[in-house]
Design a protein around this motif. Structure first.
Motif, mmCIF file in Angstrom:
data_model
loop_
_atom_site.group_PDB
_atom_site.id
_atom_site.type_symbol
_atom_site.label_atom_id
_atom_site.label_comp_id
_atom_site.label_asym_id
_atom_site.label_seq_id
_atom_site.Cartn_x
_atom_site.Cartn_y
_atom_site.Cartn_z
ATOM 1 N N ALA A 98 0.820 -1.137 -0.120
ATOM 2 C CA ALA A 98 -0.211 0.072 0.116
ATOM 3 C C ALA A 98 0.962 1.267 -0.095
ATOM 4 N N SER A 99 0.519 2.261 -0.570
ATOM 5 C CA SER A 99 1.193 3.510 -0.883
ATOM 6 C C SER A 99 1.600 4.003 0.376
ATOM 7 N N ALA A 100 0.573 3.839 1.497
ATOM 8 C CA ALA A 100 0.506 4.585 2.631
ATOM 9 C C ALA A 100 1.601 3.826 3.583
ATOM 10 N N SER A 101 2.090 2.615 3.119
ATOM 11 C CA SER A 101 3.041 1.976 4.149
ATOM 12 C C SER A 101 4.234 2.982 4.398
ATOM 13 N N VAL A 102 4.955 2.591 5.548
ATOM 14 C CA VAL A 102 6.128 3.601 6.085
ATOM 15 C C VAL A 102 7.228 2.900 5.944
ATOM 16 N N VAL A 103 8.153 3.462 4.973
ATOM 17 C CA VAL A 103 9.416 2.856 4.475
ATOM 18 C C VAL A 103 10.581 3.446 5.462
ATOM 19 N N ILE A 104 11.186 2.574 6.058
ATOM 20 C CA ILE A 104 12.175 2.803 6.730
ATOM 21 C C ILE A 104 13.566 2.621 6.103
ATOM 22 N N PRO A 105 14.258 3.700 5.668
ATOM 23 C CA PRO A 105 15.670 3.044 5.065
ATOM 24 C C PRO A 105 16.696 2.628 5.954
ATOM 25 N N HIS A 106 17.547 1.929 5.689
ATOM 26 C CA HIS A 106 18.576 1.232 6.509
ATOM 27 C C HIS A 106 19.350 2.182 7.146
ATOM 28 N N THR A 107 19.397 3.464 6.702
ATOM 29 C CA THR A 107 20.220 4.638 7.500
ATOM 30 C C THR A 107 19.423 5.235 8.665
ATOM 31 N N HIS A 108 18.167 4.928 8.870
ATOM 32 C CA HIS A 108 17.513 5.321 9.886
ATOM 33 C C HIS A 108 18.138 5.370 11.285
ATOM 34 N N PRO A 109 18.298 6.375 11.859
ATOM 35 C CA PRO A 109 18.653 6.273 13.360
ATOM 36 C C PRO A 109 18.073 5.455 14.380
ATOM 37 N N LEU A 110 17.050 5.314 14.286
ATOM 38 C CA LEU A 110 16.276 4.527 15.281
ATOM 39 C C LEU A 110 16.265 2.950 15.119
ATOM 40 N N ILE A 111 17.118 2.495 14.049
ATOM 41 C CA ILE A 111 17.171 1.123 13.876
ATOM 42 C C ILE A 111 18.451 0.909 14.834
ATOM 43 N N TYR A 112 18.407 -0.142 15.439
ATOM 44 C CA TYR A 112 19.340 -0.336 16.624
ATOM 45 C C TYR A 112 20.203 -1.724 16.123
ATOM 46 N N PHE A 113 21.328 -1.647 15.359
ATOM 47 C CA PHE A 113 22.154 -2.383 14.865
ATOM 48 C C PHE A 113 22.989 -3.205 15.792
ATOM 49 N N HIS A 114 23.211 -4.444 15.962
ATOM 50 C CA HIS A 114 24.102 -5.102 16.947
ATOM 51 C C HIS A 114 25.019 -6.212 15.912
ATOM 52 N N GLY A 115 25.934 -6.583 16.523
ATOM 53 C CA GLY A 115 26.959 -7.497 15.813
ATOM 54 C C GLY A 115 27.821 -6.739 14.677
ATOM 55 N N ARG A 116 28.049 -7.569 13.788
ATOM 56 C CA ARG A 116 29.049 -7.008 12.616
ATOM 57 C C ARG A 116 28.360 -6.723 11.402
ATOM 58 N N TRP A 117 28.365 -5.504 10.903
ATOM 59 C CA TRP A 117 27.666 -5.395 9.568
ATOM 60 C C TRP A 117 28.543 -4.614 8.858
ATOM 61 N N ASP A 118 28.737 -5.094 7.473
ATOM 62 C CA ASP A 118 29.748 -4.114 6.535
ATOM 63 C C ASP A 118 28.837 -2.959 6.081
ATOM 64 N N SER A 119 29.445 -2.143 5.007
ATOM 65 C CA SER A 119 28.893 -1.175 4.414
ATOM 66 C C SER A 119 27.491 -1.138 3.604
ATOM 67 N N SER A 120 27.374 -2.584 3.321
ATOM 68 C CA SER A 120 26.509 -2.631 2.175
ATOM 69 C C SER A 120 25.053 -2.172 2.395
ATOM 70 N N PRO A 121 24.229 -2.281 3.796
ATOM 71 C CA PRO A 121 24.923 -3.012 4.942
ATOM 72 C C PRO A 121 24.470 -4.604 5.107
ATOM 73 N N GLY A 122 25.403 -5.358 5.517
ATOM 74 C CA GLY A 122 25.174 -6.657 5.420
ATOM 75 C C GLY A 122 25.786 -7.391 6.746
ATOM 76 N N THR A 123 25.173 -8.561 7.034
ATOM 77 C CA THR A 123 25.873 -9.187 8.280
ATOM 78 C C THR A 123 26.609 -10.145 8.086
ATOM 79 N N TRP A 124 27.633 -10.416 9.151
ATOM 80 C CA TRP A 124 28.602 -11.011 9.111
ATOM 81 C C TRP A 124 28.559 -11.720 10.791
ATOM 82 N N TRP A 125 29.148 -12.906 10.919
ATOM 83 C CA TRP A 125 29.122 -13.676 12.332
ATOM 84 C C TRP A 125 27.664 -14.175 12.706
#
Length: 365
Positions: free
Chosen positions: A17-44
């Motif tokens: 739906a056009s009204a869906s909320v799209v959150i880009p991976h750069t959004h500051p409220l995503i809490y990343f943990h572990g190891r991510w490269d710049s793509s961003p992609g996970t390792w480990w």
């Protein structure tokens, strides 16, 4: 309660739906943990992200081309419930939610935790997150208790149905209501040598973004230094259980002690005063009740050497007797799911006996 909804599955997402909320991976409220490269992609194993979502009714992940093909398995937990496996792949993926969410019966905020389960084939290339109309991200506050686990297959959850999500380090982190990061690579020695398909040892790879699987990844067959400033908050406690593969590769006692003490000295340039817990091996159990050991007495030497150097905040965890034949798979002597639970319970008791107790509640509710 999570026990009342079907297994989280994978649906291929069609039009949104056009009204869906799209959150880009750069959004500051995503809490990343572990190891991510710049793509961003996970390792480990165990790397992932956490969301604190208001008014959640649907959750979709859009993944890029660096995602493991044909799929990678992730664990999904809602409001600190059980981690349920979902298989995701490049493109749009809709994660099943309980009917109470879809019908709007669930109100307020929801904590969503997603992490890759596997010790290999575990790359999740996150491009965006798509939420339902009216949903919004609010701040996820991490726990002030943070475990950093370092090890090999005995810590990575190799051979377990849900991988690292059923391994003792993950279980300990959950029991303490802590943040927890697991850098453990099956087959890898601590010594920086080729071992069971690993091009490097953990004494090298721990300081890199990528796990040792980078060597076989055609689109990313190189390593990059890990920026430890990205670990926020930084680990408050380090736990190391390693050495089985060094022994299998005939690393001598003296060589192992030298590598291990050097590794800890390097860790101390990052983790200046945090407690470091060194596991002795629990060994390889046999049906007759005997246990094959390795590097007997050497872990004690490592701790003594660090104490002599003035590092008093390093502790030996004697795991002798923690794992018996009933705790392991008979064909490979690695802990089973109940075996990992048994180990986690014993280490939790060890920590509590020394004054570290689980938090009464999760920091984000």
């Amino acid at each position: 309660m999570l026990s009342h909804f079907p297994l989280l599955g994978l649906l291929i997402l069609g039009t949104m739906a056009s009204a869906s909320v799209v959150i880009p991976h750069t959004h500051p409220l995503i809490y990343f943990h572990g190891r991510w490269d710049s793509s961003p992609g996970t390792w480990w194993a165990g790397s992932g992200f956490k969301l604190h979502v208001n008014n959640l009714k649907s959750l979709n992940l859009t993944l890029g081309p660096h995602t493991t093909a044909p799929l990678t398995s992730v664990g999904v937990s809602l409001d600190y419930g059980e981690f349920i496996t979902a298989n995701i792949s490049e493109g749009a993926n809709a994660i099943d939610l309980p009917e109470s969410f879809i019908a709007g019966e669930k109100t307020g905020t929801t904590v969503v935790r997603i992490n890759v389960e596997g010790w290999q084939n575990n790359r999740m290339n996150l491009e965006s997150i798509v939420l339902n109309e009216g949903a919004s991200l609010v701040q996820y506050i991490p726990s002030d208790l943070v475990f950093q686990f370092i090890g090999d297959s005995l810590s990575a959850g190799q051979f377990l149905p849900k991988g690292v999500d059923q391994a003792w380090p993950f279980l300990v982190g959950e029991a303490f209501k802590a943040e927890h990061v697991v850098n453990a690579q099956p087959g890898a020695a601590l010594t920086d040598i080729v071992s069971y398909g690993n091009e490097h040892g953990v004494s090298f790879q721990f300081f890199r973004t990528e796990d040792t699987g980078y060597f076989y990844t055609t689109d990313h067959n190189f390593t990059t230094p890990w920026n430890f400033a990205r670990d926020k908050p930084a680990a408050t406690h380090l736990v190391i259980h390693i050495g089985a593969n060094d022994a299998s590769q005939n690393v001598t006692d003296s060589q192992f002690v030298e590598v291990y003490t050097t590794f800890i000295a390097r860790l101390r340039t990052i983790y200046l005063g945090q407690p470091i817990f060194l596991f002795t091996p629990w060994g390889w159990p046999n049906p007759d009740g005997t246990v094959n050991q390795y590097y007997e007495g050497q872990y004690e030497k490592i701790v003594d050497l660090r104490h002599a150097a003035g590092d008093e905040n390093i502790f030996l965890v004697n795991t002798t007797g923690w794992v018996g034949w009933d705790d392991v798979f008979p064909d490979n002597q690695h802990p089973t799911v109940p075996g990992h639970v048994h180990i986690a319970e014993q280490f939790q008791a060890w920590l509590e006996n020394r004054g570290l107790h689980p938090r009464e509640r999760w920091a984000t509710q």
